[in-house]
Design a protein around this motif. Structure first.
Motif, PDB file in Angstrom:
ATOM      1  N   MET A 107       0.828  -1.204   0.000  1.00 49.68           N
ATOM      2  CA  MET A 107       0.000   0.000   0.000  1.00 49.68           C
ATOM      3  C   MET A 107       0.865   1.257   0.000  1.00 49.68           C
ATOM      4  N   LEU A 114      -4.882   2.724   2.960  1.00 51.70           N
ATOM      5  CA  LEU A 114      -5.667   1.623   3.515  1.00 51.70           C
ATOM      6  C   LEU A 114      -6.706   2.201   4.470  1.00 51.70           C
ATOM      7  N   THR A 134      -1.061   4.393   5.586  1.00 56.33           N
ATOM      8  CA  THR A 134      -0.181   3.949   4.506  1.00 56.33           C
ATOM      9  C   THR A 134       0.107   5.040   3.478  1.00 56.33           C
TER      10      THR A 134
END
Length: 227
Positions: A107, A114, A134
């Motif tokens: 990510m 996320l 992320t």
């Protein structure tokens, strides 16, 4: 039309089409490329006006952590390279210790945010309330309620039962603390209460606003009346 009905400082979180998140067919008569182009053209005025907070790709419980699905997430990013993109995962397989670190790195490397998800806590498929950010540019929190039986309901009323839940004061306090933690690691943080089947979302949101001592200006005074 949406742009004319919101305050200047209002921004939208837009879900990508369900065909992108493996939950439905493409619009009738369109190829994937045509559907993507149509979507981008449709949201262009919002993007140009600076009113897009992010795109949201919400994947279903059936979208489990497999090599094929990891590759698919990379493809989704390739389809929307110029947009802030949030990924919501609903299956616990993505959060297992054996794959978690790699998933987070994936990510981060692709600047995918996320989604911080709150959902029922007592199911075998439950994902944790993971506060990892992320993408430091933005974070998105979606709070769906904790209706254990409703979350897995089937039939015509399933959609309503899934989000039929009212957070109590203790839970709002806990979630407010979680949001503060997330906000420390992101330039901007958005919170969406999705426990809306019983019209609880607005009241819970107001309780969190009070808990976090937030002060919004120039909002439409009639907005809460919609709920």
């Amino acid at each position: 039309n949406w742009l004319t009905q919101v305050p200047d400082n209002f921004r939208f979180v837009l879900k990508v089409h369900q065909s992108i998140t493996t939950q439905g067919a493409l619009p009738e008569g369109m190829t994937l490329e045509e559907s993507l182009q149509h979507f981008k053209e449709a949201i262009a005025p919002m993007v140009d006006a600076g009113k897009l907070f992010c795109l949201l790709a919400q994947f279903p419980n059936q979208f489990k952590c497999t090599k094929q699905h990891v590759a698919y997430l990379g493809q989704v990013r390739n389809w929307f390279p110029e947009y802030p993109l949030a990924i919501e995962l609903r299956d616990h397989s993505w959060y297992q210790p054996a794959v978690y670190s790699s998933m987070i790195d994936f990510m981060k490397e692709r600047q995918l945010s996320l989604v911080v998800v709150d959902q029922p806590k007592r199911l075998s498929t439950t994902i944790p309330l993971d506060l990892t950010v992320t993408n430091p540019a933005f974070a998105l929190c979606r709070l769906h309620g904790r209706n254990d039986s409703g979350w897995t309901a089937t039939g015509p009323e399933a959609k309503n039962l899934r989000t039929l839940y009212r957070y109590n004061e203790k839970e709002i306090n806990e979630l407010s603390t979680a949001v503060r933690s997330v906000a420390e690691h992101a330039q901007e943080t958005a919170v969406i209460f999705n426990n809306n089947a019983g019209r609880d979302a607005a009241d819970n949101a107001r309780a969190m606003i009070s808990q976090l001592q937030l002060n919004y200006e120039a909002l439409n005074p009639n907005q809460l009346a919609l709920f």
